[in-house]
Scaffold this motif. Structure first.
Motif, PDB file in Angstrom:
ATOM      1  N   LEU A 259      -9.494  -9.946   1.833  1.00  0.00           N
ATOM      2  CA  LEU A 259      -9.171  -9.545   0.561  1.00  0.00           C
ATOM      3  C   LEU A 259      -9.880 -10.226  -0.521  1.00  0.00           C
ATOM      4  N   PRO A 260     -10.331  -9.735  -1.760  1.00  0.00           N
ATOM      5  CA  PRO A 260     -10.878 -10.446  -2.623  1.00  0.00           C
ATOM      6  C   PRO A 260     -10.310 -11.516  -3.132  1.00  0.00           C
TER       7      PRO A 260
ATOM      8  N   CYS B 277     -15.402  -2.162 -15.284  1.00  0.00           N
ATOM      9  CA  CYS B 277     -14.576  -2.963 -14.435  1.00  0.00           C
ATOM     10  C   CYS B 277     -15.198  -4.130 -14.130  1.00  0.00           C
ATOM     11  N   ASP B 278     -16.606  -4.466 -14.453  1.00  0.00           N
ATOM     12  CA  ASP B 278     -17.359  -5.557 -14.383  1.00  0.00           C
ATOM     13  C   ASP B 278     -17.339  -6.352 -15.772  1.00  0.00           C
TER      14      ASP B 278
ATOM     15  N   ASN C 202     -12.066   1.312 -10.441  1.00  0.00           N
ATOM     16  CA  ASN C 202     -13.050   0.916  -9.587  1.00  0.00           C
ATOM     17  C   ASN C 202     -13.040  -0.406  -9.355  1.00  0.00           C
ATOM     18  N   GLU C 203     -13.591  -0.779  -8.281  1.00  0.00           N
ATOM     19  CA  GLU C 203     -13.643  -1.905  -7.540  1.00  0.00           C
ATOM     20  C   GLU C 203     -14.796  -2.807  -8.158  1.00  0.00           C
ATOM     21  N   PRO C 204     -14.458  -4.017  -8.794  1.00  0.00           N
ATOM     22  CA  PRO C 204     -15.477  -4.732  -9.421  1.00  0.00           C
ATOM     23  C   PRO C 204     -16.510  -5.364  -8.564  1.00  0.00           C
ATOM     24  N   SER C 205     -17.361  -5.698  -9.095  1.00  0.00           N
ATOM     25  CA  SER C 205     -18.582  -6.317  -8.212  1.00  0.00           C
ATOM     26  C   SER C 205     -18.122  -7.849  -7.862  1.00  0.00           C
TER      27      SER C 205
ATOM     28  N   PRO D 168     -18.423 -10.774  -0.030  1.00  0.00           N
ATOM     29  CA  PRO D 168     -17.879  -9.875   0.610  1.00  0.00           C
ATOM     30  C   PRO D 168     -18.356  -9.969   2.178  1.00  0.00           C
TER      31      PRO D 168
ATOM     32  N   ARG E 285     -15.203  -5.949 -17.973  1.00  0.00           N
ATOM     33  CA  ARG E 285     -13.613  -6.642 -17.798  1.00  0.00           C
ATOM     34  C   ARG E 285     -13.083  -6.854 -19.312  1.00  0.00           C
TER      35      ARG E 285
ATOM     36  N   GLN F 289       0.703  -1.183   0.021  1.00  0.00           N
ATOM     37  CA  GLN F 289      -0.101  -0.050  -0.063  1.00  0.00           C
ATOM     38  C   GLN F 289       0.918   1.258  -0.084  1.00  0.00           C
TER      39      GLN F 289
END
Length: 266
Positions: free
Chosen positions: A67-68, A151-152, A46-49, A55, A154, A14
């Motif tokens: 974490l994913p 982002c979804d 963006n963070e994907p679904s 989650p 892809r 990070q």
């Protein structure tokens, strides 16, 4: 001990990402228009679904960092419609006293046909069952493509299809022989219509965006002098072939006369 090592590695990663400036803030990428910056942030940042996991709240889960599930993306997947799925690498232990062995979980793919109401086109694609479920959930392929962020989606194929749909809505060049159908579709998808200049930048890769930006900023490419001199020489030779006596008086002052050299043979 392993938990602390993983936690320190995540913290170091990070900090490293925080020190590196984003790509779009560096030369020459920051000269791209704001429309492409908006799409690229939607595609890459963006963070994907969640697709392959559920989650959970909190930073840790069962003494492991929450974490994913990481996935692996290959170039072949860019030509498919996967509904957000990808290849998962993990480990499998068949028995308690046996060693774990690596395993890859690959999405179950098959050939199918999807229909775009806006483009009025049937497309044969390689897809997953997850995609079919999402299309049924959104009540149509166009609704799924337009409601899903980059982002979804892809894959490049899905993003390129969304680009064509957005361009068609912006230009309004579909169903030219059926005005009633055209008006109904414009009313149905009016919430997803974007301006033409924004639709033209949507779905481009970084290389395609750089080329488009270069061409738009340099509408008139400079012509090399060698090309200009070549065309002048060709025209001169054509005129001399058609009328050899026309240039006898003007040869002394021409640039071609100055470039001639006399060769004497003894």
């Amino acid at each position: 001990m392993v938990f602390l090592t993983v936690a320190r590695f995540a913290k170091s990663l990070q900090l490293l990402k925080a020190r590196i400036p984003p790509m779009l803030e560096r030369e020459p990428y920051k000269n791209l228009p704001a429309a492409y910056h908006k799409f690229y942030a939607e595609w890459k940042f963006n963070e994907p679904s969640p697709v392959n996991y559920r989650p959970e709240e909190g930073r840790y889960r069962d003494r492991v960092i929450n974490l994913p599930i990481p996935t692996i993306w290959t170039p072949e997947l860019d030509n498919m419609l996967l509904g957000g799925e990808a290849i998962i690498k993990g480990y499998m232990q068949k028995k308690e006293n046996k060693r774990r062995v690596p395993r890859w979980w690959i999405p179950d793919i098959f050939k199918t046909v999807v229909y775009s109401e806006i483009l009025d086109k049937y497309m044969s694609v390689i897809a997953t069952r997850k995609l079919i479920e999402l299309v049924h959930h959104h009540q149509g392929f166009d609704n799924y493509i337009l409601k899903s962020p980059a982002c979804d989606l892809r894959s490049n194929l899905a993003i390129k299809i969304k680009r064509q749909i957005l361009l068609a809505l912006a230009k309004q060049d579909f169903y030219p022989e059926d005005p009633a159908k055209k008006a109904a579709i414009l009313e149905k998808y009016k919430d997803y219509t974007v301006p033409l200049d924004e639709a033209e930048w949507y779905g481009l890769t970084m290389r395609e965006a750089m080329i488009k930006n270069h061409l738009s900023n340099n509408q008139e490419e400079p012509v090399p002098l060698k090309n200009q001199y070549r065309m002048e020489l060709i025209e001169y030779l054509k005129e001399q072939r058609d009328n050899p006596d026309a240039h006898k008086s003007s040869d002394e002052g021409s640039w071609l006369k100055q470039l001639k050299t006399k060769v004497s043979f003894t």
